[in-house]
Write an enzyme that holds these catalytic residues in place. Structure first.
Site, PDB file in Angstrom:
ATOM      1  N   ASP A 202       0.828  -1.302  -0.068  1.00 10.66           N
ATOM      2  CA  ASP A 202      -0.200   0.074   0.183  1.00 10.66           C
ATOM      3  C   ASP A 202       0.731   1.110   0.131  1.00 10.66           C
ATOM      4  O   ASP A 202       0.410   2.221   0.421  1.00 10.66           O
ATOM      5  CB  ASP A 202      -0.847   0.000   1.104  1.00 10.66           C
TER       6      ASP A 202
ATOM      7  N   ASP B 184       6.074  -6.128  14.961  1.00 13.44           N
ATOM      8  CA  ASP B 184       6.669  -4.833  15.008  1.00 13.44           C
ATOM      9  C   ASP B 184       6.648  -4.117  16.532  1.00 13.44           C
ATOM     10  O   ASP B 184       7.780  -3.379  16.604  1.00 13.44           O
ATOM     11  CB  ASP B 184       5.921  -3.774  14.038  1.00 13.44           C
TER      12      ASP B 184
END
Ligand SMILES: *[C@@H]1O[C@H](CO)[C@@H](O)[C@H](O)[C@H]1NC(C)=O
Ligand SMILES: *[C@@H]1O[C@H](CO)[C@@H](O)[C@H](O)[C@H]1NC(C)=O
Length: 442
Positions: A209, A286
């Site tokens: 994206d 993350d």
């Protein structure tokens, strides 16, 4: 008559009994040791692995073709090319080492969004035929439409598909986060393929994206030597979490060190990957990577003006975050020749001295003074925060990211967040005697 009825009932019962037995026999599971479904999964897994291997071979072939083209176009013979670049043929001696020294692989992780085409178009456009940036697209999810979209890019890219599509069993309260488990599993597999099977020494990781700036590749190429030489660095990121229009200076060359791992277009080396591989988490990679046990006090480089910008994920819960924040991140437009710049000022020993001097050498002002615009000088100023709540309060009124991960504020370096407010450089900074991050700040 009664005898006939008896035989009739007897025969009907016998037929019924036979049918029931047959039915049970055919449909009965064949004992615990044998599960037809498991075998199918195993076979599919094997099939997918073989397919991935084929992809690697295809990639090798592509590399050889490029070499052949080079021979044809330059008129140089192989001997000459090898003299100039001894590792050009390393693929023949070591099948897996497809790299020349300066190869930086680009790994794009995709799943089920056909908008991956937009990301790929930008990557291919700005790569500008530079084959030292081979693009590997790793697709999870087996979404056929997306696969077809990726395949349209032909041999400009290499498509690999995550073989492990098995379900992940989770306790009921974790079930709704299954997506995060799948993402972590895919990242682990795709990174292993990149560094292990493709033999890349360095990789830039992007998702499906992202738009990129024209100097995206130049940025990473320019920072590569810095990442390799400074052991206190572990990533180069293309993203500024506070990079909204109006909050950044119009200085495309400006770069920072940051203790915050920000992702969204980032580069890491094989050595760092090997360190993470064995302990890679099952989910929330993350947040995990930002933990002190992984980060080990290492920093990333980030730009003042982002070199990536997300164009929005469809059907994901961060839709609101996109509308409120991500949409306004400024994407750099001016090409900076990073490979021609002297970037040694970013090495820790050089950087820290200069950075601390500019932060703590700047006049301290209160938040009220800053907001009112009643400041006499035109130079950079500093706002001091002492507690987590104070930081959050200031961040909120200044429209900065308010969150901490493992105690580190976004874009922070030694606790300092640098940004622009009403055309003035501002440092939101802890006291000069700062002793380190407090991981209880969340
Ligand atoms: C990495 O990939 C290679 C080749 O596909 C495989 O043999 C190896 O087991 C993988 N390693 C891990 C830790 O998954
Ligand atoms: C790069 O800059 C540093 C000072 O920051 C200087 O000492 C060094 O000589 C420069 N290197 C080159 C190649 O110009």
């Amino acid at each position: 008559m009664r005898k006939k009825t008896f035989y009739l009932i007897g025969s009907i019962s016998f037929i019924c009994w036979t049918i029931i037995i047959c039915y049970l026999f055919v449909h009965k599971p064949l004992g615990k040791g044998f599960k037809y479904k498991d075998v199918t999964i195993q076979v599919e897994k094997l099939e997918n692995e073989l397919q991935s291997q084929l992809k690697v071979n295809e990639y090798l072939l592509m590399h050889l073709k490029a070499l052949k083209k080079q021979i044809q176009e330059t008129g140089k013979d192989l001997k000459r090319i090898l003299e100039e670049n001894p590792s050009a043929l390393s693929i023949q001696t070591e099948r897996k080492a497809i790299n020349t020294e300066d190869t930086i692989c680009v790994l794009l992780l995709a799943c089920n969004r056909v908008t991956v085409a937009r990301s790929l178009e930008k990557l291919i456009k700005h790569r500008n035929n530079d084959l030292s940036f081979p693009i590997i697209v790793s697709q999870d999810c087996n979404h056929e439409q997306t696969t077809n979209v990726i395949k349209r890019f032909g041999d400009q890219i290499t498509l690999i598909q995550h073989p492990d599509q098995s379900d992940i069993f989770l306790p009921p309260r974790e079930k709704k986060f299954k997506g995060y488990y799948k993402i972590a599993r895919h990242y682990r597999w795709a990174l292993n393929q990149t560094f292990h099977s493709f033999g890349c020494n360095t990789a830039i990781i992007v998702e499906d994206d992202l738009d990129i700036a024209p100097d995206f590749f130049e940025y990473f190429r320019g920072l590569y030597p810095i990442l390799k030489t400074d052991p206190t660095l572990w990533c180069v990121s293309a993203w500024n979490d506070n990079g909204k229009e109006g909050q950044v200076a119009n200085e495309p060359t400006l770069l920072y060190r940051t203790d915050f791992f920000s992702g969204l277009g980032w580069m890491l080396t094989k050595e760092t990957w090997l360190e993470l591989l064995d302990k890679w988490p099952r989910a929330y990679w993350d947040d995990w990577i930002r933990h002190p046990a992984q980060r080990k006090d290492r920093a990333c480089i980030r730009p003042e003006i982002s070199r990536t910008k997300t164009f929005g994920k469809i059907g994901v819960s961060n839709g609101l975050f996109y509308e409120k924040h991500l949409k306004y991140i400024k994407l750099n437009e001016k090409f900076v020749p990073f490979t021609k710049l002297n970037l040694t000022y970013l090495l820790k020993d050089n950087y820290d001295v200069a950075f601390l001097k500019s932060v703590y050498g700047s006049p301290s002002v209160s938040i009220q003074e800053l907001l009112s615009g009643n400041i006499e000088t035109n130079v950079a100023v500093r706002i001091t925060y002492k507690t987590k709540d104070e930081f959050k309060r200031y961040a909120k009124v200044l429209k900065l990211m308010e969150d901490f991960k493992s105690g580190v504020p976004r874009v922070g370096y030694r606790g300092v967040v640098s940004f622009v407010f009403q055309n003035r450089r501002v440092y939101l900074a802890p006291i000069p005697e700062w002793k380190g991050y407090d991981t209880s700040w969340t």
